[in-house]
Each structure stands twice: as C-alpha cells, then as structure tokens.
Design a protein around this motif. Structure first.
Motif, PDB file in Angstrom:
ATOM      1  N   GLU A  72      -0.560  -1.122  -7.067  1.00 21.27           N
ATOM      2  CA  GLU A  72       0.513  -1.862  -6.415  1.00 21.27           C
ATOM      3  C   GLU A  72       1.755  -0.991  -6.251  1.00 21.27           C
ATOM      4  N   LYS A  73       2.042  -0.170  -7.242  1.00 25.51           N
ATOM      5  CA  LYS A  73       3.191   0.736  -7.133  1.00 25.51           C
ATOM      6  C   LYS A  73       2.974   1.746  -6.005  1.00 25.51           C
ATOM      7  N   ASP A  74       1.744   2.259  -5.900  1.00 27.18           N
ATOM      8  CA  ASP A  74       1.433   3.173  -4.798  1.00 27.18           C
ATOM      9  C   ASP A  74       1.590   2.469  -3.454  1.00 27.18           C
ATOM     10  N   LEU A  75       1.112   1.234  -3.390  1.00 22.46           N
ATOM     11  CA  LEU A  75       1.237   0.457  -2.161  1.00 22.46           C
ATOM     12  C   LEU A  75       2.699   0.237  -1.804  1.00 22.46           C
ATOM     13  N   ALA A  76       3.513  -0.091  -2.805  1.00 19.95           N
ATOM     14  CA  ALA A  76       4.941  -0.313  -2.549  1.00 19.95           C
ATOM     15  C   ALA A  76       5.572   0.930  -1.933  1.00 19.95           C
ATOM     16  N   GLY A  77       5.202   2.112  -2.438  1.00 27.20           N
ATOM     17  CA  GLY A  77       5.740   3.344  -1.886  1.00 27.20           C
ATOM     18  C   GLY A  77       5.327   3.566  -0.446  1.00 27.20           C
ATOM     19  N   VAL A  78       4.074   3.278  -0.146  1.00 25.84           N
ATOM     20  CA  VAL A  78       3.569   3.439   1.221  1.00 25.84           C
ATOM     21  C   VAL A  78       4.256   2.457   2.166  1.00 25.84           C
ATOM     22  N   LEU A  79       4.442   1.223   1.705  1.00 29.18           N
ATOM     23  CA  LEU A  79       5.092   0.222   2.551  1.00 29.18           C
ATOM     24  C   LEU A  79       6.523   0.631   2.879  1.00 29.18           C
ATOM     25  N   GLU A  80       7.215   1.142   1.873  1.00 23.33           N
ATOM     26  CA  GLU A  80       8.597   1.557   2.101  1.00 23.33           C
ATOM     27  C   GLU A  80       8.668   2.773   3.020  1.00 23.33           C
ATOM     28  N   GLN A  81       7.773   3.725   2.788  1.00 20.71           N
ATOM     29  CA  GLN A  81       7.817   4.975   3.543  1.00 20.71           C
ATOM     30  C   GLN A  81       7.435   4.785   5.005  1.00 20.71           C
ATOM     31  N   HIS A  82       6.373   4.033   5.241  1.00 23.32           N
ATOM     32  CA  HIS A  82       5.821   3.954   6.593  1.00 23.32           C
ATOM     33  C   HIS A  82       6.260   2.711   7.366  1.00 23.32           C
ATOM     34  N   TRP A  83       6.619   1.655   6.641  1.00 22.56           N
ATOM     35  CA  TRP A  83       6.929   0.405   7.332  1.00 22.56           C
ATOM     36  C   TRP A  83       8.319  -0.155   7.011  1.00 22.56           C
ATOM     37  N   ASP A  84       9.000   0.432   6.074  1.00 23.05           N
ATOM     38  CA  ASP A  84      10.319  -0.048   5.667  1.00 23.05           C
ATOM     39  C   ASP A  84      10.280  -1.542   5.351  1.00 23.05           C
ATOM     40  N   ARG A  85       9.275  -1.928   4.576  1.00 25.96           N
ATOM     41  CA  ARG A  85       9.119  -3.319   4.164  1.00 25.96           C
ATOM     42  C   ARG A  85       8.487  -3.363   2.786  1.00 25.96           C
ATOM     43  N   THR A  86       8.462  -4.539   2.185  1.00 23.10           N
ATOM     44  CA  THR A  86       7.929  -4.680   0.832  1.00 23.10           C
ATOM     45  C   THR A  86       6.672  -5.538   0.773  1.00 23.10           C
ATOM     46  N   THR A  87       6.269  -6.109   1.899  1.00 23.58           N
ATOM     47  CA  THR A  87       5.152  -7.042   1.898  1.00 23.58           C
ATOM     48  C   THR A  87       4.081  -6.638   2.899  1.00 23.58           C
ATOM     49  N   ILE A  88       2.898  -7.231   2.698  1.00 28.89           N
ATOM     50  CA  ILE A  88       1.838  -7.195   3.694  1.00 28.89           C
ATOM     51  C   ILE A  88       1.666  -8.610   4.231  1.00 28.89           C
ATOM     52  N   ASP A  89       1.017  -8.729   5.372  1.00 26.93           N
ATOM     53  CA  ASP A  89       0.753 -10.051   5.933  1.00 26.93           C
ATOM     54  C   ASP A  89      -0.636 -10.554   5.574  1.00 26.93           C
ATOM     55  N   HIS A  90      -1.571  -9.637   5.492  1.00 24.05           N
ATOM     56  CA  HIS A  90      -2.964 -10.035   5.319  1.00 24.05           C
ATOM     57  C   HIS A  90      -3.653  -9.178   4.267  1.00 24.05           C
ATOM     58  N   LEU A  91      -4.532  -9.805   3.505  1.00 21.47           N
ATOM     59  CA  LEU A  91      -5.372  -9.117   2.526  1.00 21.47           C
ATOM     60  C   LEU A  91      -6.819  -9.436   2.842  1.00 21.47           C
ATOM     61  N   VAL A  92      -7.631  -8.386   2.984  1.00 16.33           N
ATOM     62  CA  VAL A  92      -9.065  -8.553   3.205  1.00 16.33           C
ATOM     63  C   VAL A  92      -9.795  -7.967   2.007  1.00 16.33           C
ATOM     64  N   ASN A  93     -10.381  -8.830   1.182  1.00 15.53           N
ATOM     65  CA  ASN A  93     -11.156  -8.401   0.013  1.00 15.53           C
ATOM     66  C   ASN A  93     -12.581  -8.109   0.466  1.00 15.53           C
ATOM     67  N   ASN A  94     -12.785  -6.864   0.879  1.00 15.71           N
ATOM     68  CA  ASN A  94     -14.061  -6.467   1.466  1.00 15.71           C
ATOM     69  C   ASN A  94     -14.893  -5.581   0.553  1.00 15.71           C
ATOM     70  N   ALA A  95     -14.250  -4.749  -0.272  1.00 18.81           N
ATOM     71  CA  ALA A  95     -14.983  -3.743  -1.043  1.00 18.81           C
ATOM     72  C   ALA A  95     -16.036  -4.395  -1.935  1.00 18.81           C
ATOM     73  N   GLY A  96     -17.181  -3.746  -2.026  1.00 15.87           N
ATOM     74  CA  GLY A  96     -18.236  -4.280  -2.891  1.00 15.87           C
ATOM     75  C   GLY A  96     -19.493  -3.442  -2.806  1.00 15.87           C
ATOM     76  N   HIS A  97     -20.452  -3.805  -3.611  1.00 17.31           N
ATOM     77  CA  HIS A  97     -21.745  -3.149  -3.584  1.00 17.31           C
ATOM     78  C   HIS A  97     -22.792  -4.170  -4.001  1.00 17.31           C
ATOM     79  N   ALA A  98     -24.046  -3.832  -3.776  1.00 17.04           N
ATOM     80  CA  ALA A  98     -25.144  -4.744  -4.110  1.00 17.04           C
ATOM     81  C   ALA A  98     -26.174  -4.031  -4.973  1.00 17.04           C
ATOM     82  N   VAL A  99     -26.706  -4.763  -5.932  1.00 17.79           N
ATOM     83  CA  VAL A  99     -27.764  -4.258  -6.801  1.00 17.79           C
ATOM     84  C   VAL A  99     -28.806  -5.356  -6.932  1.00 17.79           C
ATOM     85  N   ILE A 100     -30.070  -4.999  -6.773  1.00 22.22           N
ATOM     86  CA  ILE A 100     -31.104  -6.006  -6.984  1.00 22.22           C
ATOM     87  C   ILE A 100     -31.191  -6.318  -8.477  1.00 22.22           C
TER      88      ILE A 100
END
Length: 252
Positions: A72-100
């Motif tokens: 989250e701290k890394d994200l805050a830095g990126v948001l400030e540097q590239h977007w001059d904001r502190t929030t995101i609008d959308h979160l997509v929880n996509n990461a994952g893997h499958a195991v039988i």
C-alpha cells in the motif's frame, strides 16, 4: 471512464492483461501488479500507454498477506508520482492459480497455497486497500464457473471461489453506504495459462470442453476483460452484490 484509475492484480498475463487493455480502451488508467515475469508486466503497461492511457507496474505476492501494508505504501507513492492523487477508483482481484486436489491425494501445503492466494489474499488485500478506493468506485472479484459446476478434481479451488462469491455479497452491503459496488465475474473455460495451459495447448481438450457451452466454443480473455470493464463502469451503476457468469451458457 475518462478519469478513472483501476488496480488489477495479476495483470501481466491472461485475464488480467486482457482486462488492463479493455479498461485502457474504455478510457481508464491502470496500475497492474505481477508476482513474477516483470517484463510481461512492463509490456502490458506499454500497451496501455500505446492506447493513450497512463500505466504503472508494482510487484505483489497476493499469497503473502504480511506484505500488503508495504504494498500500500508503494501504491501511495505511485499514485502521488503519476496521478497526483491518493485513491483508486476500481480494484480487480484477479491474481490466482489453480491446483488439482483429488480427495485422498492432496497435501496440506497444496490447500494452504490455494487458501493463501484465493481467499486470504483477496480478503486482506481488499481490507488494506478499501480506504484507498474512492467513494462511488467499484470492486470486481474474479471467480470461476467451477464454483457452480462440479467438474474434475478442482474441489478446493472451486470451494474457495465460492467463498469469494460470498465475500462479494457481504462486502456489497458493507460498502454500499460509500457508493462502492462489489460484484463477481465468473469466467467459464478460457484458453489461457490456467492450470498449466491445458486448454491453451491441447486442441482436443479445447474442442471437448467447448462443446459443454451452448455457444459451442471456449471463451477468449478479451471477452472476459470486456465484461469486467463494463461491470466496473457506470453502465452497471445499479448492479452490486451479483455474480455475473461469462461462460457461453456452459451447462445452464
């Protein structure tokens, strides 16, 4: 969505990549995460920029909940540097893997690995980032057809996807007062690197599995990405707490 900003976990390949590109085409900037394969992630970010949108890349292991505060701290830095904001609008929880996980042949380590990524990671990453989601924003959790259709030795994976669908309904209630919508998108069979790419790399498997859909074929990553994009957008502004299956009518 001209001013929106989305965070996509596991955005370097497969459904995450397709979602990032669909969002960019719809006018959204993107922060995408990767666990490994940084060059893939940077390539996706370059494709987003080529579409005229801003993009940033961050490393995240969604199976390591202890790392989320630092992320989250890394994200805050990126948001400030590239977007001059502190929030995101959308979160997509996509990461994952499958195991039988066939009954009688599954280790505790295999199940724990699934739980860490598919449930614990989704829960605690969302909890960490909810304060950074702007009021009126949206969350999409990726589930699976397998949460509805029992098929093959995927019991633990499917059960955890069912748990995420339950989280979705509860979070929709909790976040509703802030105008944050929470929905699940549940893909059917897609020819990606899922489970080692057995559908992507096997012509017979693709044909056989595709016959289970009433449309008679597998889906594409782009079709999933376009649905996730639509659900995040204002076009679905009165939809929350829902499971949206994108499976070509697989075993209706």
């Amino acid at each position: 969505m001209s001013s929106s900003l989305a965070l996509i976990t596991g955005g370097n390949r497969g459904l995450g990549r397709a979602t990032a590109l669909a969002l960019a085409a719809d006018g959204s900037d993107v922060v995408l995460t990767y666990r490994s394969h940084v060059r893939e992630a940077e390539t996706v970010a370059d494709e987003v920029r080529a579409a005229g949108r801003k993009a940033a890349v961050l490393r995240l292991d969604t199976g390591d909940a202890d790392s989320f505060a630092a992320f989250e701290k890394d994200l805050a830095g990126v948001l400030e540097q590239h977007w001059d904001r502190t929030t995101i609008d959308h979160l997509v929880n996509n990461a994952g893997h499958a195991v039988i996980t066939p009954l009688g042949e599954t280790s505790r380590e295999e199940v724990k690995g699934l739980v860490d990524v598919q449930f614990t990671g989704v829960y605690f990453l969302t909890q960490q980032l909810v304060p950074r989601i702007a009021d009126g924003g949206a969350i999409v959790n990726l589930s699976s057809l397998l949460a509805r259709v029992a098929d093959g030795p995927w019991s633990a994976y499917a059960a955890l996807k069912s748990a995420v669908e339950t989280l979705t309904r509860y979070w929709a209630i909790e976040l509703g007062p802030r105008g944050i919508r929470v929905n699940t998108v549940a893909p059917g069979p897609i020819a990606t690197d899922f489970a080692g790419g057995f559908l992507r790399d096997n012509d017979d498997a693709r044909e056989q599995v595709g016959q289970g859909a009433v449309l008679g074929r597998l889906g594409t990553p782009e079709e999933i990405g376009s649905v996730v994009t639509a659900v995040l957008s204002g076009r679905f502004g009165w939809v929350t707490g829902q499971r949206i299956e994108v499976s070509g009518g697989f075993r209706p």
